[in-house]
Design an enzyme around this catalytic site. Structure first.
Site, mmCIF file in Angstrom:
data_model
loop_
_atom_site.group_PDB
_atom_site.id
_atom_site.type_symbol
_atom_site.label_atom_id
_atom_site.label_comp_id
_atom_site.label_asym_id
_atom_site.label_seq_id
_atom_site.Cartn_x
_atom_site.Cartn_y
_atom_site.Cartn_z
ATOM 1 N N SER A 720 0.834 -1.192 0.000
ATOM 2 C CA SER A 720 0.000 0.000 0.000
ATOM 3 C C SER A 720 0.878 1.255 0.000
ATOM 4 C CB SER A 720 -0.957 -0.032 1.196
ATOM 5 O OG SER A 720 -1.977 0.925 1.068
ATOM 6 N N ASP A 794 -9.192 -4.627 -5.979
ATOM 7 C CA ASP A 794 -8.797 -3.740 -4.878
ATOM 8 C C ASP A 794 -9.894 -2.709 -4.623
ATOM 9 O OD1 ASP A 794 -7.555 -1.921 -3.125
ATOM 10 O OD2 ASP A 794 -5.594 -2.301 -3.994
ATOM 11 N N HIS A 828 -7.523 -5.450 -1.530
ATOM 12 C CA HIS A 828 -6.322 -4.713 -1.148
ATOM 13 C C HIS A 828 -5.328 -5.610 -0.415
ATOM 14 C CE1 HIS A 828 -3.973 -1.142 -0.587
ATOM 15 N NE2 HIS A 828 -4.005 -1.239 0.734
#
Length: 904
Positions: A720, A794, A828
């Protein structure tokens, strides 16, 4: 790593919290898609791969159970978990509506984790555990969710579902179990009553009655999507409102989506008794919360309604809060908030109107809430900024809400005790200021006083949080303590105890009148890391005596995994209540050390250095090293340099943890602090690249100086915002790292124009910052190999899969050595076993090719080809050992659905 001690413990409230599948342990699932053992076409990818056995064995370690204590603290549930889910679980059909992902077959959130069984242990008088008793009576193979204690601790309620033959989920049914006998049965005698778990599921109203969100019996089939649209999709801002929103995912796209959202999210509330009787209460609606009052007379009911939005998720839809009797009669409307599309993106901005409406836990039926005075806009200067109100459930005619307190910062919550004591919290992100106020809720002649006024960044000054006790009504209030020979009343402050040597958790006896403290318990400093988890001597509504204190602690060390203990006062007798096996004994003797070093601008930095078992730098020499981190923003250099964490914490290794490469003889520099500091009026991100590179330089210099890392064999990685960091470091500090691994990142900040992470300014307000921070804009500078991995689904705001697609295209357009892996069905974070194993294979291959050897860009193709042969051999051995190696075409999904998309 610090979270390892809590990974298997449910908060000590009535509900056993659900855990995401990504947090589960793992063992091979028989329904998993087969992994490929043929490396010939690894460039484009033709199947899922397995990492080397030494990595796979750690990931496949059996998961530990989740613990949940009964209301009377005399029993413990062991909630059994399965391994990592197969990809087939993620491949089930789902609807993406209003920011929510829905399994239409089960009428619940998609991708829910679950428990596979429930065991009960009695907690004996001496603190030890009795024999396990299994809950029985529900069908074999059931998936268990929403495990919840009744207030008296005599029953459990939970939901079950099954996998159907066509790889869909059955609808959920509610079951109850008698704790004494262990026998479970359906709550409803009718087989046609199903749980609607899109938002709320069910709550205990009293010891024998549940309020359940069900699928309306009159509901028909879902609406059909029109073959021909009724018209164009139109959004308008002819009123010229200023509406700035972040890049939310899974939003409603049209009226059909809105109708489908109504269909799945609409519930009928049912009041169901344990004797089998039930009745419908209230009309069908989109209920998002049902909260009974402590005296069991009322229910606060929250619902959302139209008009919906196509630019924000359902949390900002119009929201109505009503007060009902437990029989379903509407007493009054508390508020009906309009659509909130216009909440400013600035930190501490909030919704207009009443928010955080709750019951006072120390009263029978008193409500409290907060209202903003700045219109919800943090940029507006006003005093007060928030006002806290309270009032009885049914005010007398003309009775106005009472003001509890006025705040100049943003409201952050309340810890209630009784009519004479509550702690009110407020904070402000821009300045990092946080305050704690002491108020006397029902004593108007006692004014509020500041108890603590400090910086939220200053962890060394953190006094701790008050310990809470459970009331007879099932609520939680601040515990008051008495001790012999003293008429004063004390609180227990439970703190992490941050120090320059690391965290040393503590328990302080705190006199709230004088501010004096007495430390009655502290973690061992030399070998162990122990924390107070919960107060166990709380079966009374009166003040607790110190000599009768009983607490639950978790204890661990660098090499010993977390176990739970009971401690009894006054002798502080300790009883161990769990004996979980070490999850990865092959790494039990790893070396862990918290190291400190300095950035060139004088900022003190820390990191945790891990070295593989048996490593001797004087004999083995420097190792290849993986640096894995995540930047953070600070307002002061002093705060940025403070030590966080403990050198004695257990090295918890998750399914995608960089620590897995200890098994491959890598040194791991985990979490080196990368503070991005903006002091005073300076914005931290205006010097992001400069501070990022300086922090990385200091970390690399330290591990090289120690002789544990080879200067030409240091890789960098992150997930991330850590992936964003990785790409920037390869662009701006190519001299430090030989390659990088970037997972689920965002690389072009112009695609997130209304803020990202903690950046409050828009692209048009800080154009240079957005551009300079974007590694996409520096793709031409990246010359070191970079592996990009991203979930195809995601749903995290800002990290669209498009970010990796576009970044890869930019890199390839400049001839960079790069690889992009898109994981089907993953979000994610990654959860399916096939996906996780393939991510580990890709990462291991990348590190073996471009970190471990003496890497030379000019010979990269030859290096890759030679490494492929060895990896192929390792995978063949791994597949042979695990019984794998089935032909790829045998997958029930077919080639396109079970293959990660890899590009080189």
């Amino acid at each position: 790593m610090a979270s390892s001690r809590l990974a298997t413990l449910v908060p000590l409230c009535s509900s056993a919290a659900e855990h995401s599948v990504a947090d589960s342990g793992a063992s091979p699932s028989p329904s998993s898609s087969p992994a490929q053992d043929d490396e010939d076409d690894f460039v484009t990818g033709s199947g899922y791969r397995l990492p080397p056995k030494e990595i796979r064995d750690i990931v496949d370690a059996p998961p530990l159970p989740v613990l949940s204590f009964s209301p009377h603290r005399d029993k413990i549930l062991f909630l059994k978990r399965r391994a990592l889910p197969p990809l087939s679980d993620l491949a089930k059909p789902e609807e993406k509506l209003a920011g929510v992902r829905i399994d239409g077959n089960s009428n619940s959130r998609s991708r829910m984790s679950f428990y596979t069984g429930i065991g009960i242990h009695g907690l004996l008088d001496d603190g030890s555990l009795g024999p396990e008793k299994e809950i029985f009576g529900y069908p074999e193979g059931a998936k268990i969710n929403f495990v919840t204690w009744s207030r008296d601790g005599r029953h459990l309620a939970f939901a079950i579902r099954f996998d159907e033959e066509d790889n869909t989920s059955s609808k959920l049914t509610v079951w109850v179990a008698d704790i004494e006998s262990g026998k479970a049965r359906p709550l409803f005698n009718s087989p046609d009553v199903y749980l609607n778990a899109i938002f709320e599921s069910f709550v205990w109203v009293n010891d024998s009655t549940l309020l359940v969100c069900t699928i309306p019996l009159s509901r028909g089939k879902p609406p059909r999507k029109p073959l021909v649209p009724a018209g164009p999709k139109i959004q308008s801002n002819e009123q010229q409102n200023v509406i700035q929103v972040r890049t939310y995912q899974d939003l409603l796209k049209d009226e059909y989506d809105a109708d489908l959202f109504d269909y799945y999210a609409t519930s009928q509330l049912v009041l169901a008794s344990l004797d089998g009787t039930f009745k419908l209460i209230g009309p069908p609606a989109l209920y998002t919360s049902i909260d009974p009052s402590p005296d069991e007379k009322y229910v606060m009911v929250t619902s959302i309604h139209r008009p919906y939005s196509f630019i924000v998720p359902c949390g900002r839809f119009p929201k109505k809060v009503e007060l009902w009797t437990t029989e379903g009669k509407v007493v009054r409307e508390i508020c009906d908030l309009p659509l909130a599309e216009d909440i400013p993106i600035v930190s501490n901005s909030v919704r207009k109107g009443k928010r955080s409406v709750n019951w006072r836990p120390d009263k029978q039926s008193t409500l409290y809430w907060v209202e903003t005075q700045d219109g919800g806009d943090a940029k507006v200067e006003v005093s007060p900024r928030d006002i806290i109100y309270m009032e009885p459930a049914e005010p007398l005619n003309g009775e106005q809400p009472e003001i509890l307190h006025k705040l100049d910062l943003r409201y952050g919550g309340i810890s209630w005790c009784d009519e004479s004591l509550a702690l009110v919290y407020e904070s402000w992100y821009k300045t990092r200021k946080t305050r704690t106020w002491v108020v006397a809720p029902d004593q108007k002649d006692v004014g509020p006083q500041i108890l603590f006024d400090r910086s939220s960044e200053d962890v060394y000054s953190d006094p701790g949080s008050p310990m809470m006790r459970r009331t007879a009504a099932g609520t939680y209030v601040i515990a008051k303590i008495k001790k012999d020979g003293d008429d004063n009343t004390y609180l227990l402050l439970n703190g992490m105890g941050a120090t320059p040597e690391g965290n040393i958790p503590f328990l302080d006896l705190f006199d709230i009148e004088t501010g004096s403290k007495e430390r009655i318990w502290e973690s061992d400093k030399e070998k162990y890391y122990e924390t107070v988890v919960a107060l166990m001597s709380d079966q009374t509504d009166s003040t607790l005596h110190l000599n009768q204190l009983k607490i639950l602690t978790s204890k661990e060390s660098k090499t010993e995994n977390t176990q739970y203990f009971l401690q009894f006062w006054p002798e502080k007798r300790r009883v161990q209540i769990t004996n979980f096996p070490h999850p990865y004994p092959q790494l039990q003797s790893l070396h862990k050390e918290m190291i400190r070093y300095e950035r060139k601008d004088g900022v003190q930095l820390t990191a945790t250095l891990y070295l593989p078992p048996g490593y001797d730098p004087s004999v083995d020499g420097p190792l290849p090293c993986l640096v894995w981190s995540y930047p953070g923003e600070f307002k002061s250099k002093d705060a940025a340099g403070q030590v966080r964490g403990s050198p004695n914490e257990f090295a918890g290794i998750g399914a995608t943890s960089p620590l897995l490469w200890l098994a491959r003889r890598f040194a791991i520099l985990s979490g080196p602090t990368i503070p991005i500091i903006g002091e005073g009026e300076e914005e931290a991100n205006d010097r992001y690249v400069e501070q990022l590179v300086a922090s990385a330089e200091a970390a690399v210099e330290e591990v090289v100086r120690r002789g544990v890392a080879h200067p030409n064999k240091i890789a960098v990685g992150g997930h991330s915002y850590g992936a964003f960091m990785t790409a920037n470091l390869l662009a701006h500090a190519p001299h430090l790292f030989c390659c990088g691994v970037a997972r689920s990142g965002a690389y072009n900040r112009t695609l997130t124009p209304f803020g990202f992470q903690n950046e409050d300014r828009t692209l048009w307000e800080a154009t240079n910052t957005y551009v300079e921070m974007s590694p996409f804009m520096s793709a031409n500078k990246i010359k070191k190999p970079i592996l990009l991995i991203h979930g195809e689904e995601d749903n995290n705001s800002g990290t669209l899969t498009l970010q990796s697609d576009r970044f890869f295209t930019a890199l390839k357009g400049h001839g960079a050595l790069c690889r992009l892996v898109i994981l089907p069905y993953e979000s994610h974070g990654y959860s399916a076993r096939e996906s996780i194993m393939h991510v580990l294979w890709e990462t291991d291959r990348w590190l073996r090719n471009y970190c471990e050897p003496n890497y030379d860009v000019s010979s990269s193709k030859d290096t890759s080809r030679n490494s492929t042969t060895s990896i192929n051999s390792e995978n063949e051995k791994a597949l042979s050992a695990s019984g794998g190696g089935a032909a790829h075409e045998s997958s029930e999904f077919g080639e396109l659905l079970c293959t990660p998309r890899s590009l080189l």
